[in-house]
Design an enzyme around this catalytic site. Sequence first.
Site, PDB file in Angstrom:
ATOM      1  N   VAL A  11     -52.177   3.016  37.527  1.00 54.66           N
ATOM      2  CA  VAL A  11     -51.446   3.307  36.291  1.00 54.66           C
ATOM      3  C   VAL A  11     -52.239   4.272  35.399  1.00 54.66           C
ATOM      4  CG1 VAL A  11     -50.688   2.264  34.102  1.00 54.66           C
ATOM      5  CG2 VAL A  11     -50.040   1.238  36.275  1.00 54.66           C
ATOM      6  N   ASP A  30     -63.439   4.649  32.984  1.00 54.75           N
ATOM      7  CA  ASP A  30     -63.442   3.477  33.864  1.00 54.75           C
ATOM      8  C   ASP A  30     -64.865   2.948  33.932  1.00 54.75           C
ATOM      9  OD1 ASP A  30     -61.144   2.590  36.156  1.00 54.75           O
ATOM     10  OD2 ASP A  30     -63.168   1.817  36.480  1.00 54.75           O
ATOM     11  N   LYS A  35     -66.197   5.461  40.955  1.00 51.01           N
ATOM     12  CA  LYS A  35     -64.843   6.032  40.874  1.00 51.01           C
ATOM     13  C   LYS A  35     -64.870   7.295  40.004  1.00 51.01           C
ATOM     14  CE  LYS A  35     -61.149   3.054  41.008  1.00 51.01           C
ATOM     15  NZ  LYS A  35     -60.163   2.076  40.519  1.00 51.01           N
ATOM     16  N   GLU A 151     -45.706  -0.321  31.201  1.00 51.14           N
ATOM     17  CA  GLU A 151     -45.435   0.756  32.151  1.00 51.14           C
ATOM     18  C   GLU A 151     -44.492   0.264  33.247  1.00 51.14           C
ATOM     19  OE1 GLU A 151     -46.147   4.033  32.029  1.00 51.14           O
ATOM     20  OE2 GLU A 151     -44.754   3.876  33.688  1.00 51.14           O
ATOM     21  N   LYS A 204     -41.431  -6.351  29.716  1.00 53.61           N
ATOM     22  CA  LYS A 204     -42.062  -6.044  31.011  1.00 53.61           C
ATOM     23  C   LYS A 204     -42.018  -7.254  31.950  1.00 53.61           C
ATOM     24  CE  LYS A 204     -44.426  -4.131  34.214  1.00 53.61           C
ATOM     25  NZ  LYS A 204     -43.933  -3.065  35.052  1.00 53.61           N
ATOM     26  N   ASN A 208     -39.682  -7.391  35.491  1.00 51.89           N
ATOM     27  CA  ASN A 208     -40.224  -7.628  36.841  1.00 51.89           C
ATOM     28  C   ASN A 208     -39.711  -8.942  37.414  1.00 51.89           C
ATOM     29  OD1 ASN A 208     -41.519  -5.238  36.983  1.00 51.89           O
ATOM     30  ND2 ASN A 208     -43.595  -6.042  37.074  1.00 51.89           N
ATOM     31  N   GLY A 253     -35.502  -8.552  53.395  1.00 56.04           N
ATOM     32  CA  GLY A 253     -36.660  -8.163  54.200  1.00 56.04           C
ATOM     33  C   GLY A 253     -37.640  -9.301  54.336  1.00 56.04           C
ATOM     34  N   CYS A 260     -47.895  -6.100  41.641  1.00 55.14           N
ATOM     35  CA  CYS A 260     -47.216  -6.467  40.389  1.00 55.14           C
ATOM     36  C   CYS A 260     -46.346  -7.724  40.493  1.00 55.14           C
ATOM     37  CB  CYS A 260     -46.379  -5.299  39.884  1.00 55.14           C
ATOM     38  SG  CYS A 260     -47.420  -3.934  39.307  1.00 55.14           S
TER      39      CYS A 260
HETATM   40  P1  NAD Z   1     -56.004  -0.844  39.276  1.00 52.49           P
HETATM   41  O1  NAD Z   1     -56.815  -1.966  39.782  1.00 52.49           O
HETATM   42  O2  NAD Z   1     -55.575   0.223  40.223  1.00 52.49           O
HETATM   43  O3  NAD Z   1     -56.798  -0.118  38.103  1.00 52.49           O
HETATM   44  C1  NAD Z   1     -57.463  -0.800  37.084  1.00 52.49           C
HETATM   45  C2  NAD Z   1     -58.706   0.002  36.733  1.00 52.49           C
HETATM   46  O4  NAD Z   1     -59.322  -0.606  35.591  1.00 52.49           O
HETATM   47  C3  NAD Z   1     -59.761  -0.012  37.842  1.00 52.49           C
HETATM   48  O5  NAD Z   1     -60.118   1.322  38.145  1.00 52.49           O
HETATM   49  C4  NAD Z   1     -60.937  -0.779  37.237  1.00 52.49           C
HETATM   50  O6  NAD Z   1     -62.191  -0.295  37.671  1.00 52.49           O
HETATM   51  C5  NAD Z   1     -60.727  -0.532  35.752  1.00 52.49           C
HETATM   52  N1  NAD Z   1     -61.343  -1.537  34.883  1.00 52.49           N
HETATM   53  C6  NAD Z   1     -61.308  -2.883  35.018  1.00 52.49           C
HETATM   54  N2  NAD Z   1     -61.992  -3.463  34.008  1.00 52.49           N
HETATM   55  C7  NAD Z   1     -62.437  -2.469  33.226  1.00 52.49           C
HETATM   56  C8  NAD Z   1     -63.219  -2.430  32.027  1.00 52.49           C
HETATM   57  N3  NAD Z   1     -63.629  -3.547  31.460  1.00 52.49           N
HETATM   58  N4  NAD Z   1     -63.502  -1.238  31.494  1.00 52.49           N
HETATM   59  C9  NAD Z   1     -63.067  -0.079  32.070  1.00 52.49           C
HETATM   60  N5  NAD Z   1     -62.337  -0.054  33.204  1.00 52.49           N
HETATM   61  C10 NAD Z   1     -62.020  -1.238  33.778  1.00 52.49           C
HETATM   62  O7  NAD Z   1     -54.756  -1.487  38.565  1.00 52.49           O
HETATM   63  P2  NAD Z   1     -53.318  -0.813  38.301  1.00 52.49           P
HETATM   64  O8  NAD Z   1     -52.457  -1.013  39.488  1.00 52.49           O
HETATM   65  O9  NAD Z   1     -53.515   0.548  37.753  1.00 52.49           O
HETATM   66  O10 NAD Z   1     -52.755  -1.775  37.174  1.00 52.49           O
HETATM   67  C11 NAD Z   1     -53.250  -1.738  35.854  1.00 52.49           C
HETATM   68  C12 NAD Z   1     -52.304  -2.541  34.970  1.00 52.49           C
HETATM   69  O11 NAD Z   1     -51.014  -1.891  34.954  1.00 52.49           O
HETATM   70  C13 NAD Z   1     -52.045  -3.948  35.454  1.00 52.49           C
HETATM   71  O12 NAD Z   1     -51.887  -4.795  34.342  1.00 52.49           O
HETATM   72  C14 NAD Z   1     -50.732  -3.838  36.200  1.00 52.49           C
HETATM   73  O13 NAD Z   1     -50.012  -5.037  36.235  1.00 52.49           O
HETATM   74  C15 NAD Z   1     -50.002  -2.807  35.375  1.00 52.49           C
HETATM   75  N6  NAD Z   1     -48.979  -2.062  36.102  1.00 52.49           N
HETATM   76  C16 NAD Z   1     -49.222  -1.648  37.371  1.00 52.49           C
HETATM   77  C17 NAD Z   1     -48.245  -0.933  38.050  1.00 52.49           C
HETATM   78  C18 NAD Z   1     -48.489  -0.475  39.472  1.00 52.49           C
HETATM   79  O14 NAD Z   1     -47.525  -0.085  40.137  1.00 52.49           O
HETATM   80  N7  NAD Z   1     -49.718  -0.497  39.975  1.00 52.49           N
HETATM   81  C19 NAD Z   1     -47.040  -0.615  37.426  1.00 52.49           C
HETATM   82  C20 NAD Z   1     -46.840  -1.039  36.121  1.00 52.49           C
HETATM   83  C21 NAD Z   1     -47.819  -1.759  35.472  1.00 52.49           C
END
Ligand code: NAD
Length: 430
Positions: A11, A30, A35, A151, A204, A208, A253, A260
């Site tokens: 995200v 991050d 990364k 999101e 949100k 979902n 399926g 999520c």
């Molecule tokens: P992700 O694991 O891909 O990314 C999270 C990032 O946050 C990682 O890179 C991690 O290193 C970083 N992080 C964690 N703790 C941290 C800290 N204390 N300081 C700085 N960085 C830190 O997760 P994602 O899939 O991007 O999801 C993020 C959020 O968005 C979640 O709450 C998820 O539910 C929500 N979301 C995800 C999606 C999706 O399709 N992946 C869609 C909508 C909402």
Amino acid sequence: MKISIIGSGYVGLVTGACFAELGNTVICADNDAKKITNLKKGISPIFEPGLDELITHNVKAKRLTFTSKIKDAVKNSEIIFIAVGTPSQETGEADLTGIENVARNIAINMPGYRLIVEKSTVPVETGEWVKHTISTYVRPKIKFDVASNPEFLREGSAISDFLRPDRIVIGVESKQARDLLVALYKPLNAPIVVTNIKSAELIKHASNAFLATKISFINAISQICDKVGADVMEVAQGMGLDKRVGRSFLDAGIGYGGSCFPKDLDAFIHISDKIGYDFCLLKEVRNINEGQKKFILKKIKEVLWIIKDKTIGVWGLSFKPNTDDIRNAPAIDLIKALQSEGAKIKVYDPQAMEKAKKVLSGVTFCKDPYEASKGSDCLLLVTEWDEFKEIDLLKVKKLLKRPLLIDGRNMYEPEKLEKAGFTYVGIGRK
Ligand code: NAD
């Protein structure tokens, strides 16, 4: 505008790259230093169609930078999005450690007014805790706002989802916060729903949970179809043409997965319990989803009889096509269940094999779908990648020990497969 995104995952990176594309100056931060080092070298940690190009373009234009120093991001931006992970704990409760950690870090480093926006998916009332945390640690007299901006992007089509959303949800408590976010999103020309923070948080989780409910509903129907010889694809079509129902998310399926739905459902059930509402509907949605994985295992046994020492070719690992994400992917559970019964697994996925190698052992990873078919007693299609749609079925048939295809996504036409000499097993298909 000057923006920072804390958390550069699926995200955070998409959000950062898209806001930069819209002309803003964006810092993606991050706490995973590796990364960030890779991102600075142009290496993306994830596969998402179009993302690499978008990042490269905006880095070149000097609108997008990366840092592992949250402090620098906070100092140099007016709007700060929190996009860290919110995984499930054992109890199903969302683990908000990352959110708390980032909120504290922002508070300590804020030199002046900042708008702090929850982008991560969080349980209702998290905004209250974020506000409380920031108030506790911020220097005196510094003003701030907290907002919720959930999101809705989908992995695999994240960039177009972000740039062309059905709606944008903004939960705010001040005019300043509202004006900043409305101005930021204005170029997208999408409907903006402005609510209070709690409603935005709930939108949100409710969205979902509703989508997961649709999937479990059609999966339940698929089991009935299986018993009576009806076809769930026909039922879904007939239901879906009713505008009140809609065709999307009525694909039977092997059950939903991904990073999520399972976790958001768990978190929603947990927070509902906590505030005194027993969300039994969602508990059943979750049960049906788990049951669907058992249903497919049962189907495999019905056609293979003995699993032990059989070789099963598996097509697809990621929880959906066009992503390398294997978090809560049904393929992983299915493969482990088959292995526990003594099956040998040969697998191919166009993008997710590197990630899967870290969680699967004793599996043969193949270079293409044909290699996964060679010498297998049956094929199990788990992820409906386009590559599998365009496959040379006659070639596959020759490679298999027995022409048996179990289609966990109802991707193929049974008649076509049967004409090609396959025994076809779909989900709820006549
Ligand atoms: P992700 O694991 O891909 O990314 C999270 C990032 O946050 C990682 O890179 C991690 O290193 C970083 N992080 C964690 N703790 C941290 C800290 N204390 N300081 C700085 N960085 C830190 O997760 P994602 O899939 O991007 O999801 C993020 C959020 O968005 C979640 O709450 C998820 O539910 C929500 N979301 C995800 C999606 C999706 O399709 N992946 C869609 C909508 C909402």
